[in-house]
Motif scaffolding. Structure first.
Motif, PDB file in Angstrom:
ATOM      1  N   ALA B  85      19.010  49.873 -14.268  1.00  0.00           N
ATOM      2  CA  ALA B  85      19.538  48.528 -14.014  1.00  0.00           C
ATOM      3  C   ALA B  85      19.054  47.620 -15.137  1.00  0.00           C
ATOM      4  CB  ALA B  85      19.033  47.991 -12.669  1.00  0.00           C
ATOM      5  N   THR B  86      19.475  46.382 -15.095  1.00  0.00           N
ATOM      6  CA  THR B  86      18.918  45.362 -15.983  1.00  0.00           C
ATOM      7  C   THR B  86      17.880  44.571 -15.201  1.00  0.00           C
ATOM      8  OG1 THR B  86      20.924  45.181 -17.308  1.00  0.00           O
ATOM      9  CG2 THR B  86      19.421  43.303 -17.350  1.00  0.00           C
ATOM     10  N   TYR B  87      16.708  44.406 -15.798  1.00  0.00           N
ATOM     11  CA  TYR B  87      15.618  43.685 -15.147  1.00  0.00           C
ATOM     12  C   TYR B  87      15.430  42.339 -15.848  1.00  0.00           C
ATOM     13  CZ  TYR B  87      14.681  47.948 -12.666  1.00  0.00           C
ATOM     14  OH  TYR B  87      14.809  49.036 -11.839  1.00  0.00           O
ATOM     15  N   LEU B  88      15.467  41.281 -15.052  1.00  0.00           N
ATOM     16  CA  LEU B  88      15.336  39.937 -15.597  1.00  0.00           C
ATOM     17  C   LEU B  88      14.070  39.290 -15.087  1.00  0.00           C
ATOM     18  CD1 LEU B  88      18.732  39.851 -14.348  1.00  0.00           C
ATOM     19  CD2 LEU B  88      18.633  38.446 -16.354  1.00  0.00           C
ATOM     20  N   CYS B  89      13.262  38.762 -15.985  1.00  0.00           N
ATOM     21  CA  CYS B  89      12.149  37.948 -15.537  1.00  0.00           C
ATOM     22  C   CYS B  89      12.654  36.512 -15.363  1.00  0.00           C
ATOM     23  CB  CYS B  89      10.976  37.997 -16.503  1.00  0.00           C
ATOM     24  SG  CYS B  89      11.308  37.358 -18.159  1.00  0.00           S
ATOM     25  N   ALA B  90      12.023  35.801 -14.451  1.00  0.00           N
ATOM     26  CA  ALA B  90      12.401  34.408 -14.198  1.00  0.00           C
ATOM     27  C   ALA B  90      11.141  33.647 -13.796  1.00  0.00           C
ATOM     28  CB  ALA B  90      13.455  34.319 -13.097  1.00  0.00           C
ATOM     29  N   MET B  91      11.114  32.401 -14.108  1.00  0.00           N
ATOM     30  CA  MET B  91       9.941  31.612 -13.776  1.00  0.00           C
ATOM     31  C   MET B  91      10.312  30.155 -13.546  1.00  0.00           C
ATOM     32  SD  MET B  91       8.121  32.445 -17.417  1.00  0.00           S
ATOM     33  CE  MET B  91       8.492  34.194 -17.309  1.00  0.00           C
ATOM     34  N   SER B  92       9.437  29.473 -12.804  1.00  0.00           N
ATOM     35  CA  SER B  92       9.685  28.065 -12.534  1.00  0.00           C
ATOM     36  C   SER B  92       8.365  27.310 -12.519  1.00  0.00           C
ATOM     37  CB  SER B  92      10.428  27.866 -11.209  1.00  0.00           C
ATOM     38  OG  SER B  92       9.620  28.238 -10.121  1.00  0.00           O
ATOM     39  N   ALA B  93       8.486  26.022 -12.732  1.00  0.00           N
ATOM     40  CA  ALA B  93       7.311  25.161 -12.785  1.00  0.00           C
ATOM     41  C   ALA B  93       7.193  24.354 -11.512  1.00  0.00           C
ATOM     42  CB  ALA B  93       7.406  24.226 -13.989  1.00  0.00           C
ATOM     43  N   THR B  94       6.004  24.022 -11.151  1.00  0.00           N
ATOM     44  CA  THR B  94       5.774  23.115 -10.032  1.00  0.00           C
ATOM     45  C   THR B  94       6.503  21.807 -10.318  1.00  0.00           C
ATOM     46  OG1 THR B  94       3.595  24.069  -9.673  1.00  0.00           O
ATOM     47  CG2 THR B  94       4.014  21.929  -8.694  1.00  0.00           C
ATOM     48  N   GLY B  95       7.254  21.346  -9.349  1.00  0.00           N
ATOM     49  CA  GLY B  95       7.994  20.107  -9.544  1.00  0.00           C
ATOM     50  C   GLY B  95       9.406  20.320 -10.041  1.00  0.00           C
ATOM     51  N   SER B  96       9.708  21.532 -10.483  1.00  0.00           N
ATOM     52  CA  SER B  96      11.079  21.813 -10.928  1.00  0.00           C
ATOM     53  C   SER B  96      11.921  22.348  -9.790  1.00  0.00           C
ATOM     54  CB  SER B  96      11.076  22.812 -12.083  1.00  0.00           C
ATOM     55  OG  SER B  96      10.724  24.103 -11.617  1.00  0.00           O
ATOM     56  N   GLY B  97      11.288  22.430  -8.615  1.00  0.00           N
ATOM     57  CA  GLY B  97      12.010  22.911  -7.463  1.00  0.00           C
ATOM     58  C   GLY B  97      12.430  24.345  -7.602  1.00  0.00           C
ATOM     59  N   SER B  98      13.644  24.637  -7.232  1.00  0.00           N
ATOM     60  CA  SER B  98      14.133  26.004  -7.293  1.00  0.00           C
ATOM     61  C   SER B  98      14.734  26.353  -8.638  1.00  0.00           C
ATOM     62  CB  SER B  98      15.209  26.215  -6.223  1.00  0.00           C
ATOM     63  OG  SER B  98      14.659  26.126  -4.943  1.00  0.00           O
ATOM     64  N   ARG B  99      14.646  25.448  -9.596  1.00  0.00           N
ATOM     65  CA  ARG B  99      15.280  25.691 -10.897  1.00  0.00           C
ATOM     66  C   ARG B  99      14.502  26.754 -11.657  1.00  0.00           C
ATOM     67  NH1 ARG B  99      17.540  21.038 -14.936  1.00  0.00           N
ATOM     68  NH2 ARG B  99      18.019  22.419 -16.690  1.00  0.00           N
ATOM     69  N   LEU B 100      15.183  27.819 -12.024  1.00  0.00           N
ATOM     70  CA  LEU B 100      14.548  28.949 -12.696  1.00  0.00           C
ATOM     71  C   LEU B 100      14.945  29.007 -14.164  1.00  0.00           C
ATOM     72  CD1 LEU B 100      15.135  31.802 -10.075  1.00  0.00           C
ATOM     73  CD2 LEU B 100      13.063  30.467 -10.436  1.00  0.00           C
ATOM     74  N   THR B 101      14.022  29.507 -14.977  1.00  0.00           N
ATOM     75  CA  THR B 101      14.315  29.834 -16.372  1.00  0.00           C
ATOM     76  C   THR B 101      14.228  31.349 -16.498  1.00  0.00           C
ATOM     77  OG1 THR B 101      13.377  27.747 -17.139  1.00  0.00           O
ATOM     78  CG2 THR B 101      13.676  29.481 -18.774  1.00  0.00           C
ATOM     79  N   PHE B 102      15.309  31.960 -16.981  1.00  0.00           N
ATOM     80  CA  PHE B 102      15.406  33.405 -17.036  1.00  0.00           C
ATOM     81  C   PHE B 102      15.160  33.926 -18.439  1.00  0.00           C
ATOM     82  CE2 PHE B 102      17.084  34.902 -12.988  1.00  0.00           C
ATOM     83  CZ  PHE B 102      17.503  33.734 -12.397  1.00  0.00           C
ATOM     84  N   GLY B 103      14.604  35.151 -18.494  1.00  0.00           N
ATOM     85  CA  GLY B 103      14.618  35.900 -19.735  1.00  0.00           C
ATOM     86  C   GLY B 103      15.991  36.519 -19.926  1.00  0.00           C
ATOM     87  N   GLU B 104      16.165  37.129 -21.076  1.00  0.00           N
ATOM     88  CA  GLU B 104      17.462  37.706 -21.436  1.00  0.00           C
ATOM     89  C   GLU B 104      17.805  38.928 -20.597  1.00  0.00           C
ATOM     90  OE1 GLU B 104      17.655  38.291 -25.642  1.00  0.00           O
ATOM     91  OE2 GLU B 104      19.299  39.719 -25.471  1.00  0.00           O
ATOM     92  N   GLY B 105      16.797  39.607 -20.079  1.00  0.00           N
ATOM     93  CA  GLY B 105      17.035  40.841 -19.334  1.00  0.00           C
ATOM     94  C   GLY B 105      16.804  42.067 -20.193  1.00  0.00           C
ATOM     95  N   THR B 106      16.223  43.101 -19.589  1.00  0.00           N
ATOM     96  CA  THR B 106      16.013  44.392 -20.263  1.00  0.00           C
ATOM     97  C   THR B 106      16.838  45.447 -19.541  1.00  0.00           C
ATOM     98  OG1 THR B 106      13.749  43.826 -20.913  1.00  0.00           O
ATOM     99  CG2 THR B 106      14.352  46.165 -20.935  1.00  0.00           C
ATOM    100  N   GLN B 107      17.683  46.131 -20.291  1.00  0.00           N
ATOM    101  CA  GLN B 107      18.513  47.181 -19.695  1.00  0.00           C
ATOM    102  C   GLN B 107      17.735  48.491 -19.696  1.00  0.00           C
ATOM    103  OE1 GLN B 107      22.334  47.591 -21.592  1.00  0.00           O
ATOM    104  NE2 GLN B 107      22.826  49.448 -20.481  1.00  0.00           N
ATOM    105  N   LEU B 108      17.525  49.052 -18.522  1.00  0.00           N
ATOM    106  CA  LEU B 108      16.751  50.277 -18.345  1.00  0.00           C
ATOM    107  C   LEU B 108      17.650  51.403 -17.852  1.00  0.00           C
ATOM    108  CD1 LEU B 108      14.038  51.868 -18.014  1.00  0.00           C
ATOM    109  CD2 LEU B 108      13.957  50.968 -15.675  1.00  0.00           C
ATOM    110  N   THR B 109      17.537  52.554 -18.476  1.00  0.00           N
ATOM    111  CA  THR B 109      18.197  53.771 -17.998  1.00  0.00           C
ATOM    112  C   THR B 109      17.138  54.834 -17.757  1.00  0.00           C
ATOM    113  OG1 THR B 109      20.209  53.286 -19.243  1.00  0.00           O
ATOM    114  CG2 THR B 109      19.900  55.556 -18.487  1.00  0.00           C
ATOM    115  N   VAL B 110      17.134  55.393 -16.555  1.00  0.00           N
ATOM    116  CA  VAL B 110      16.225  56.494 -16.212  1.00  0.00           C
ATOM    117  C   VAL B 110      17.067  57.754 -16.128  1.00  0.00           C
ATOM    118  CG1 VAL B 110      14.553  57.375 -14.566  1.00  0.00           C
ATOM    119  CG2 VAL B 110      14.756  54.900 -14.943  1.00  0.00           C
ATOM    120  N   ASN B 111      16.762  58.687 -17.000  1.00  0.00           N
ATOM    121  CA  ASN B 111      17.570  59.914 -17.095  1.00  0.00           C
ATOM    122  C   ASN B 111      17.009  61.015 -16.216  1.00  0.00           C
ATOM    123  OD1 ASN B 111      19.354  58.960 -19.325  1.00  0.00           O
ATOM    124  ND2 ASN B 111      17.392  58.840 -20.405  1.00  0.00           N
ATOM    125  N   PRO B 112      17.877  61.679 -15.418  1.00  0.00           N
ATOM    126  CA  PRO B 112      17.390  62.756 -14.538  1.00  0.00           C
ATOM    127  C   PRO B 112      16.925  63.957 -15.360  1.00  0.00           C
ATOM    128  CG  PRO B 112      19.727  62.266 -14.133  1.00  0.00           C
ATOM    129  CD  PRO B 112      19.287  61.389 -15.256  1.00  0.00           C
TER     130      PRO B 112
END
Lengths: 114, 112
Positions: B85-112
């Protein structure tokens, strides 16, 4: 389970058309958000709303407007679509206004503007 | 400069590997740190949430936050093909409420 639905999964529109993207959440959440997701740029916030008829600009509001007439519904409007608005559009909602509130996302609408 | 930086990958690993996904950030006001997982053609869903510094473990997943270095990590042990899947980090500051700032995302493939 929280469910956030978006009106279309795929849309193809022509330059200059007015485009409506609709989002509905079924959990009585106060906050709703519209993002666009582009390769290399991640998720960027377009607009959000913390109450009915209230709206706040996000990071990239230019070319977009929003409407929230009912608590469960948040619409994104492209007044005159342009090719640079081709993107994946994601709607999200969260329960209340706090830093730890989880945002729940819809499945996304992939918009192509020709 | 972006507020949140995340290596976009793609990252490809064999099944059973330990995966490390990372984000750095510049805003010292960020207090809430999240990892979202996004499967192909789906919206992101919350995977892990951490407040301030420290570790949090949930099954095969461990989230770490080092506020002094402005660095967060997600570790996946015994990775499975279903973790692809693609994994995205996200973070927010106190006082910013629910507003999130996201990273670009890392695409991960796990091969059997």
């Amino acid at each position: 389970d929280v469910k956030v639905t978006q009106s279309s999964r795929y849309l193809v529109k022509r330059t200059g058309e007015k485009v409506f993207l609709e989002c509905v959440q079924d959990m009585d959440h106060e906050n709703m958000f519209w993002y666009r997701q582009d390769p290399g740029l991640g998720l960027r916030l377009i607009y959000f709303s913390y109450d009915v008829k209230m709206k706040e600009k996000g990071d990239i509001p230019e070319g977009y407007s929003v409407s929230r007439e009912k608590k469960e519904r948040f619409s994104l409007i492209l007044e005159s679509a342009s090719t640079n608005q081709t993107s994946m559009y994601l709607c999200a909602s969260s329960l209340s206004w706090g830093g730890r509130e989880t945002q729940y996302f819809g499945p996304g609408t992939r918009l192509l503007v020709l | 400069q972006k507020e949140v930086e995340q290596d976009p990958g793609p990252l490809s690993v064999p099944e059973g590997a330990i995966v490390s996904l990372n984000c750095t950030y510049s805003n010292s006001a960020f207090q809430y740190f999240m990892w979202y997982r996004q499967y192909s053609r789906k919206g992101p869903e919350l995977l892990m949430y951490t407040y301030s510094s420290g570790n949090k473990e949930d099954g095969r997943f461990t989230a770490q936050v080092d506020k002094s270095s402005k660095y967060i990590s997600l570790f996946i042990r015994d990775s499975q093909p279903s973790d692809s899947a693609t994994y995205l980090c996200a973070m927010s500051a106190t006082g910013s409420g629910s507003r999130l700032t996201f990273g670009e995302g890392t695409q991960l493939t796990v091969n059997p």
